[in-house]
Design a protein around this motif. Sequence first.
Motif, PDB file in Angstrom:
ATOM      1  N   ILE A   1      10.605  16.630  20.314  1.00  0.00           N
ATOM      2  CA  ILE A   1      11.431  16.474  19.101  1.00  0.00           C
ATOM      3  C   ILE A   1      10.702  17.093  17.898  1.00  0.00           C
ATOM      4  N   LEU A   2       9.418  16.831  17.794  1.00  0.00           N
ATOM      5  CA  LEU A   2       8.653  17.374  16.660  1.00  0.00           C
ATOM      6  C   LEU A   2       8.664  18.903  16.701  1.00  0.00           C
ATOM      7  N   ASP A   3       8.538  19.459  17.898  1.00  0.00           N
ATOM      8  CA  ASP A   3       8.547  20.916  18.040  1.00  0.00           C
ATOM      9  C   ASP A   3       9.917  21.479  17.644  1.00  0.00           C
ATOM     10  N   ALA A   4      10.989  20.803  18.101  1.00  0.00           N
ATOM     11  CA  ALA A   4      12.345  21.255  17.765  1.00  0.00           C
ATOM     12  C   ALA A   4      12.532  21.251  16.246  1.00  0.00           C
ATOM     13  N   VAL A   5      12.138  20.152  15.602  1.00  0.00           N
ATOM     14  CA  VAL A   5      12.324  20.037  14.149  1.00  0.00           C
ATOM     15  C   VAL A   5      11.526  21.127  13.420  1.00  0.00           C
ATOM     16  N   ALA A   6      10.335  21.419  13.918  1.00  0.00           N
ATOM     17  CA  ALA A   6       9.496  22.445  13.271  1.00  0.00           C
ATOM     18  C   ALA A   6      10.178  23.820  13.333  1.00  0.00           C
ATOM     19  N   HIS A   7      11.058  24.020  14.323  1.00  0.00           N
ATOM     20  CA  HIS A   7      11.709  25.321  14.488  1.00  0.00           C
ATOM     21  C   HIS A   7      13.163  25.319  14.032  1.00  0.00           C
ATOM     22  N   LYS A   8      13.564  24.300  13.279  1.00  0.00           N
ATOM     23  CA  LYS A   8      14.973  24.234  12.844  1.00  0.00           C
ATOM     24  C   LYS A   8      15.248  25.383  11.863  1.00  0.00           C
ATOM     25  N   PRO A   9      16.210  26.255  12.198  1.00  0.00           N
ATOM     26  CA  PRO A   9      16.446  27.411  11.323  1.00  0.00           C
ATOM     27  C   PRO A   9      17.414  27.080  10.174  1.00  0.00           C
ATOM     28  N   VAL A  10      17.594  28.030   9.275  1.00  0.00           N
ATOM     29  CA  VAL A  10      18.632  27.902   8.249  1.00  0.00           C
ATOM     30  C   VAL A  10      19.854  28.644   8.806  1.00  0.00           C
ATOM     31  N   GLY A  11      20.880  27.885   9.195  1.00  0.00           N
ATOM     32  CA  GLY A  11      22.017  28.454   9.924  1.00  0.00           C
ATOM     33  C   GLY A  11      22.699  29.594   9.176  1.00  0.00           C
ATOM     34  N   SER A  12      22.758  29.507   7.842  1.00  0.00           N
ATOM     35  CA  SER A  12      23.467  30.552   7.093  1.00  0.00           C
ATOM     36  C   SER A  12      22.780  31.913   7.267  1.00  0.00           C
ATOM     37  N   ASP A  13      21.463  31.931   7.540  1.00  0.00           N
ATOM     38  CA  ASP A  13      20.769  33.203   7.794  1.00  0.00           C
ATOM     39  C   ASP A  13      21.283  33.809   9.094  1.00  0.00           C
ATOM     40  N   ILE A  14      21.508  32.951  10.093  1.00  0.00           N
ATOM     41  CA  ILE A  14      22.000  33.433  11.390  1.00  0.00           C
ATOM     42  C   ILE A  14      23.417  33.992  11.207  1.00  0.00           C
ATOM     43  N   LEU A  15      24.224  33.238  10.464  1.00  0.00           N
ATOM     44  CA  LEU A  15      25.610  33.649  10.208  1.00  0.00           C
ATOM     45  C   LEU A  15      25.649  34.993   9.485  1.00  0.00           C
ATOM     46  N   ALA A  16      24.764  35.153   8.497  1.00  0.00           N
ATOM     47  CA  ALA A  16      24.755  36.381   7.692  1.00  0.00           C
ATOM     48  C   ALA A  16      24.367  37.599   8.537  1.00  0.00           C
TER      49      ALA A  16
END
Length: 335
Positions: free
Chosen positions: A304-319
């Motif tokens: 869980i800690l690893d997942a949270v550390a890699h949480k992206p900013v979704g709008s960057d992916i969308l853009a």
Amino acid sequence: MNELIDAHGRKVTYLRVSVTDRCNLSCRYCRVKDMTFIPHENILRFEEMEQIIDLMAEMGVRKLRFTGGEPFARKGFTSFLRRVRARHPELGLRITSNGTLLGPDIEELKELDAMMNISLDTLNRERFAAITGKDLLPEVLANLRRMAELGMKLKVNAVAMRGENDTELPALAFLAMDHAIDVRFIEFMPMGEDSIWSNDLFWPADEILASAREHWELIPCDESNRNLEERGPAKLWKLKDREGRLSAGRFGLITSVSHTFCHACNRLRLTADGQIRTCLYDDREWPLRDVLRRDGIKAVRRVILDAVAHKPVGSDILARSSGPVAKKRMSAIGG
Ligand code: SAM
């Protein structure tokens, strides 16, 4: 108290749990050509979900939502809810459902003080059958009416689709006039590999708002005294009709595409097969189920800690993308 804070300084406090990828409906925007389901042995058992919820609550999760597939399509879902409620009276129970199967459970849901989001894109029976593949609008409306009569906390969510349900804005929003129901239009997200999403179908929030203003005066709700964790990403208004009557419920917009709220995202998603997804728009997954079954719950904390550390900013992916942004279909993620 423990806190989950990601690399962008966002605090993760909200867990959405998909309890099954199976659904009794087959909505146009969820349907895919090759509809295969997760094999039974790969679905998280309810006891495993309970272990993960216990751990996440300890790690700072404050808000829980159960979704699917259709959560009420999974046998034993309401008993599972009862156990979660007993273990975590501090966590509000929220459920997203298509409203077709929950009739027999309404009294119990009321007792559990469950907050219900009902997905309903149309009030026209033929259109409902065309969108969902089943002629079940009367069941949904009867269940909505019953829940409203019992004074349950209710929201109706409609996926906004130009040419599909744009003519229904007044009828759907009218549900908020007489009942304490929040009716929210969700922008259609370009999700899933063979999604029907197109620019033509996309009905942006600014246009929905303009359309609502043709029927009502919109009075913004001041939510400044509530944090995002409590109020969620919807922008909300009271409706005032031409006679000056104010709506009992509210009208809302969820602008997941045109005005993203990713900078304030506080969510993690747990898929029915026990993977963590950190963003709707990102296909990366962290395998909680395998780690839990192999190494036990203590080892899950690290994942869980690893997942949270890699949480992206979704709008960057969308853009960065010009088409669908995630391969997995929405019913396998939970919305
Ligand atoms: N079966 C439940 C239901 O109908 O609410 C829960 C699962 S469903 C996948 C969760 C929500 O996602 C529904 O409100 C659905 O309308 C919404 N949804 C699915 N695909 C979507 C998309 N591409 N864009 C926006 N919302 C979507």
